[in-house]
Design a protein around this motif. Sequence first.
Motif, mmCIF file in Angstrom:
data_model
loop_
_atom_site.group_PDB
_atom_site.id
_atom_site.type_symbol
_atom_site.label_atom_id
_atom_site.label_comp_id
_atom_site.label_asym_id
_atom_site.label_seq_id
_atom_site.Cartn_x
_atom_site.Cartn_y
_atom_site.Cartn_z
ATOM 1 N N THR A 1 13.785 27.772 8.027
ATOM 2 C CA THR A 1 14.531 28.668 7.133
ATOM 3 C C THR A 1 15.834 27.991 6.717
ATOM 4 O O THR A 1 16.105 26.861 7.091
ATOM 5 C CB THR A 1 14.847 30.007 7.841
ATOM 6 O OG1 THR A 1 15.736 29.757 8.938
ATOM 7 C CG2 THR A 1 13.583 30.688 8.348
ATOM 8 N N LEU A 2 16.648 28.716 6.001
ATOM 9 C CA LEU A 2 17.967 28.217 5.612
ATOM 10 C C LEU A 2 19.063 28.674 6.578
ATOM 11 O O LEU A 2 20.248 28.527 6.286
ATOM 12 C CB LEU A 2 18.311 28.679 4.188
ATOM 13 C CG LEU A 2 17.525 28.000 3.074
ATOM 14 C CD1 LEU A 2 17.804 28.662 1.735
ATOM 15 C CD2 LEU A 2 17.854 26.517 3.007
ATOM 16 N N PHE B 1 16.043 19.885 -1.491
ATOM 17 C CA PHE B 1 16.343 21.313 -1.586
ATOM 18 C C PHE B 1 17.406 21.753 -0.577
ATOM 19 O O PHE B 1 18.271 22.554 -0.898
ATOM 20 C CB PHE B 1 15.050 22.106 -1.363
ATOM 21 C CG PHE B 1 15.206 23.593 -1.392
ATOM 22 C CD1 PHE B 1 15.326 24.267 -2.602
ATOM 23 C CD2 PHE B 1 15.208 24.334 -0.213
ATOM 24 C CE1 PHE B 1 15.450 25.643 -2.638
ATOM 25 C CE2 PHE B 1 15.333 25.712 -0.246
ATOM 26 C CZ PHE B 1 15.452 26.367 -1.465
ATOM 27 N N ALA B 2 17.314 21.241 0.650
ATOM 28 C CA ALA B 2 18.235 21.677 1.698
ATOM 29 C C ALA B 2 18.503 20.523 2.659
ATOM 30 O O ALA B 2 17.732 19.570 2.740
ATOM 31 C CB ALA B 2 17.650 22.869 2.451
ATOM 32 N N PHE B 3 19.594 20.651 3.367
ATOM 33 C CA PHE B 3 19.967 19.688 4.403
ATOM 34 C C PHE B 3 19.560 20.288 5.739
ATOM 35 O O PHE B 3 19.990 21.388 6.088
ATOM 36 C CB PHE B 3 21.473 19.443 4.345
ATOM 37 C CG PHE B 3 21.918 18.244 5.124
ATOM 38 C CD1 PHE B 3 21.593 16.963 4.709
ATOM 39 C CD2 PHE B 3 22.684 18.400 6.262
ATOM 40 C CE1 PHE B 3 22.022 15.847 5.422
ATOM 41 C CE2 PHE B 3 23.115 17.301 6.985
ATOM 42 C CZ PHE B 3 22.790 16.020 6.561
ATOM 43 N N ASP C 1 18.805 19.212 9.854
ATOM 44 C CA ASP C 1 18.771 18.294 10.995
ATOM 45 C C ASP C 1 19.097 16.857 10.590
ATOM 46 O O ASP C 1 18.436 15.909 10.990
ATOM 47 C CB ASP C 1 17.402 18.379 11.683
ATOM 48 C CG ASP C 1 17.428 17.782 13.081
ATOM 49 O OD1 ASP C 1 18.517 17.708 13.697
ATOM 50 O OD2 ASP C 1 16.356 17.373 13.563
ATOM 51 N N GLY C 2 20.113 16.709 9.748
ATOM 52 C CA GLY C 2 20.600 15.376 9.393
ATOM 53 C C GLY C 2 19.940 14.721 8.202
ATOM 54 O O GLY C 2 20.247 13.568 7.897
ATOM 55 N N ALA C 3 19.034 15.409 7.523
ATOM 56 C CA ALA C 3 18.343 14.807 6.373
ATOM 57 C C ALA C 3 18.065 15.863 5.309
ATOM 58 O O ALA C 3 17.931 17.048 5.612
ATOM 59 C CB ALA C 3 17.027 14.180 6.822
ATOM 60 N N PHE C 4 17.950 15.396 4.068
ATOM 61 C CA PHE C 4 17.566 16.295 2.988
ATOM 62 C C PHE C 4 16.050 16.466 3.004
ATOM 63 O O PHE C 4 15.313 15.508 3.274
ATOM 64 C CB PHE C 4 18.030 15.744 1.635
ATOM 65 C CG PHE C 4 19.513 15.868 1.450
ATOM 66 C CD1 PHE C 4 20.085 17.079 1.102
ATOM 67 C CD2 PHE C 4 20.332 14.778 1.656
ATOM 68 C CE1 PHE C 4 21.456 17.210 0.953
ATOM 69 C CE2 PHE C 4 21.712 14.884 1.504
ATOM 70 C CZ PHE C 4 22.271 16.106 1.158
ATOM 71 N N VAL C 5 15.611 17.688 2.729
ATOM 72 C CA VAL C 5 14.180 17.990 2.721
ATOM 73 C C VAL C 5 13.804 18.696 1.420
ATOM 74 O O VAL C 5 14.618 19.413 0.833
ATOM 75 C CB VAL C 5 13.763 18.847 3.935
ATOM 76 C CG1 VAL C 5 13.894 18.065 5.228
ATOM 77 C CG2 VAL C 5 14.578 20.123 4.011
#
Length: 164
Positions: free
Chosen positions: A31-32, A147-149, A151-155
């Motif tokens: 989720t966000l 779309f979102a950051f 755990d340390g990475a963009f996904v």
Amino acid sequence: MTTPITIRRAEPDDFAAVQAIYAAPRAQAGTLQLPFPSLDLWRHRLQALDPNAHVLLACAGDEVVGQLGLYAGTNPRRRHVGDLGMGVRDDWQGRGVGTALLAAAIDLADRWLQLRRLELQVYADNAAGIALYTRHGFVEEGRHRDFAFRDGAFVDALSLARIK
């Protein structure tokens, strides 16, 4: 024997149970939500719900194991649209909670709210979530890169929609 899942509307006093869902690592990753959600945040969210927000809870007995928000459109030109967001407690993932919540939301949207279109975003690496939504008639409409950051990475995320 499996505990049956029942669905009910969230009440303001459910804030601690909902906070516990999103305090878990897998629910956060899907989720966000951010780590370390506060009780006050969830207390406020459930006390200050917009009338167009329909927050459903999945319960196993008296225990809250999942939450889904169905947010009906307020713009006059998008009143036929509902936006979905869902989280399932880590220890209940893969046990039918998401299926029960999504089926209840679709029934509410189709039979009571006159929502023609339901839409959501799901992380592109969430195979179980994508399979769940696809089984319920959602189709992919596009991809959101970075779309979102998390755990340390963009996904990336996919936009999915179901039109009645």
